[in-house]
Enzyme design. Structure first.
Site, short mmCIF file in Angstrom:
data_model
loop_
_atom_site.label_atom_id
_atom_site.label_comp_id
_atom_site.label_asym_id
_atom_site.label_seq_id
_atom_site.Cartn_x
_atom_site.Cartn_y
_atom_site.Cartn_z
CG HIS A 34 -0.24 -0.28 2.52
ND1 HIS A 34 0.61 0.65 3.08
CD2 HIS A 34 -0.23 -1.35 3.36
CE1 HIS A 34 1.09 0.16 4.22
NE2 HIS A 34 0.61 -1.05 4.41
N GLY A 36 1.91 3.15 2.25
CA GLY A 36 2.94 3.18 3.30
C GLY A 36 4.23 2.55 2.77
CG HIS A 37 4.25 -1.65 1.96
ND1 HIS A 37 2.94 -2.05 1.91
CD2 HIS A 37 4.81 -2.30 3.01
CE1 HIS A 37 2.72 -2.93 2.88
NE2 HIS A 37 3.82 -3.09 3.57
CD GLN A 61 7.20 -10.81 10.93
OE1 GLN A 61 8.31 -10.82 10.43
NE2 GLN A 61 6.41 -9.74 10.90
CG ASP A 150 5.07 -1.93 11.91
OD1 ASP A 150 4.30 -2.74 12.42
OD2 ASP A 150 4.90 -1.48 10.75
CD GLN A 153 9.04 -4.19 11.92
OE1 GLN A 153 8.42 -5.24 12.07
NE2 GLN A 153 8.90 -3.46 10.84
NE ARG A 187 -1.85 -8.68 10.98
CZ ARG A 187 -0.53 -8.72 11.15
NH1 ARG A 187 0.17 -7.61 11.19
NH2 ARG A 187 0.09 -9.89 11.29
P1 AMP Z 1 4.70 -4.90 6.56
O1 AMP Z 1 4.54 -5.34 5.15
O2 AMP Z 1 3.42 -4.58 7.25
O3 AMP Z 1 5.58 -5.82 7.36
O4 AMP Z 1 5.48 -3.50 6.51
C1 AMP Z 1 6.69 -3.37 5.83
C2 AMP Z 1 7.28 -2.03 6.16
O5 AMP Z 1 6.39 -0.99 5.78
C3 AMP Z 1 7.54 -1.85 7.67
O6 AMP Z 1 8.76 -1.18 7.88
C4 AMP Z 1 6.38 -1.01 8.11
O7 AMP Z 1 6.64 -0.23 9.25
C5 AMP Z 1 6.16 -0.13 6.89
N1 AMP Z 1 4.78 0.37 6.89
C6 AMP Z 1 3.65 -0.36 7.01
N2 AMP Z 1 2.57 0.46 7.04
C7 AMP Z 1 3.04 1.72 6.95
C8 AMP Z 1 2.42 3.01 6.94
N3 AMP Z 1 1.10 3.16 7.03
N4 AMP Z 1 3.21 4.09 6.83
C9 AMP Z 1 4.56 3.96 6.74
N5 AMP Z 1 5.20 2.77 6.74
C10 AMP Z 1 4.46 1.67 6.85
#
Ligand code: AMP
Length: 280
Positions: A34, A36-37, A61, A150, A153, A187
């Site tokens: 999305h 964020g990524h 995890q 996160d 993390q 999610r």
């Molecule tokens: P995930 O696929 O959920 O494990 O996330 C992969 C990376 O994207 C991690 O470093 C997350 O912190 C980051 N991430 C996930 N959601 C967001 C968001 N809404 N804004 C910024 N970074 C994000």
């Protein structure tokens, strides 16, 4: 853009890339990408010459009762989005490629993994730090990108990288949100319409915490109570934790004097969502 599933062929490729003097940026993800990524990928594009995005739903995890089996996957769409952003390599290994028979080595960051999400999800961060250490060894990045979404993390990964002298620079990017404020997360697709509406209370509660702080309140307890009241106002929500902690050692702060991380985890129906803000 090339997709790799094999660790040995990716290592071979990475060695070639490094020989050419390119700076490598790594964006570790679990896919179902999305905005964020995308913000991490775009930042990597600006800073580095060669971008590797890993897409791996890391079994190590997830707890036995967690959502590993139903975690959303759409590789075709992910590949398309990465291609559009100029990603050079996608690394999407099978679980048995990362954890073959006989696998026995885990990275355990101490203390800062015991609180917040670490307390609610035993073993979660052991899985995270292990997979990130493996990804660093495989892709040999100059810079790796993580989201503040996160927050714990990112703090743990920074600690691990420093403690084990991994020589990878960690960059942490701001939280990307939906129009109504909900922090983007893979999610979020679990939420039905009612739940999606209720989920707004999470960022609303953090906003009201910020307002309270800006009006001069420094007692963590009062700010935490305010957050709890806003979330509890919605039906079918269950607070996992609300905490105000130091941004380095994650210890509880009673009275805010410097930088403080306000972190929340909330169950909306069967979906556990996290969010945070920094007060300064
Ligand atoms: P995930 O696929 O959920 O494990 O996330 C992969 C990376 O994207 C991690 O470093 C997350 O912190 C980051 N991430 C996930 N959601 C967001 C968001 N809404 N804004 C910024 N970074 C994000």
């Amino acid at each position: 853009m090339k997709v790799y599933k094999s660790i040995s062929s990716l290592i071979k490729k990475v060695r070639e890339v490094k020989k050419q003097g390119y700076k490598i940026g790594l964006v570790p993800t679990m896919g179902f990408l999305h905005k964020g990524h995308m913000s991490l990928i775009r930042k990597a594009r600006k800073d580095t010459d060669y971008i590797i995005v890993s897409i791996f739903v890391n079994p190590a995890q997830f707890g036995p009762k967690e959502d590993l089996k139903r975690y959303p996957v759409d590789l075709k769409r992910d590949f398309m989005l990465c291609e559009r952003e100029g990603v050079d390599i996608i690394f999407t290994p099978e679980a048995k490629e990362m954890y073959p028979n006989g696998y026995a080595t885990y990275v355990n960051v101490e203390k800062i993994t015991d609180t917040l999400c670490g307390a609610s999800r035993p073993g979660h961060f052991r899985g995270v730090s292990t997979v990130v250490a493996k990804l660093f060894n495989i892709t040999m990045p100059d810079i790796a990108y993580f989201g503040r979404k996160d927050a714990q993390q990112a703090i743990i990964i920074k600690r691990m990288t420093e403690d084990l002298n991994m020589g990878v620079k960690i960059k942490v990017m701001p939280i990307v949100r939906e129009k109504d404020g909900l922090a983007m997360s893979s999610r979020n697709v679990y939420l039905n319409r009612k739940e999606r509406c209720r989920s707004q209370s999470i960022c609303k509660s953090l906003k009201s915490a910020k307002e309270l702080f800006n009006s001069g309140e420094r007692e963590s307890k009062k700010i935490i109570n305010k957050i709890k009241r806003v979330i509890d106002n919605q039906p079918d929500t269950k607070i996992d934790y609300v905490a105000i902690v130091d941004t380095k050692d994650l210890k509880d702060i009673k009275r805010i004097s410097g930088e403080a991380l306000v972190a929340v985890a909330v169950w909306i129906g069967k979906t556990r969502l996290i969010d945070n803000i920094i007060l300064n």
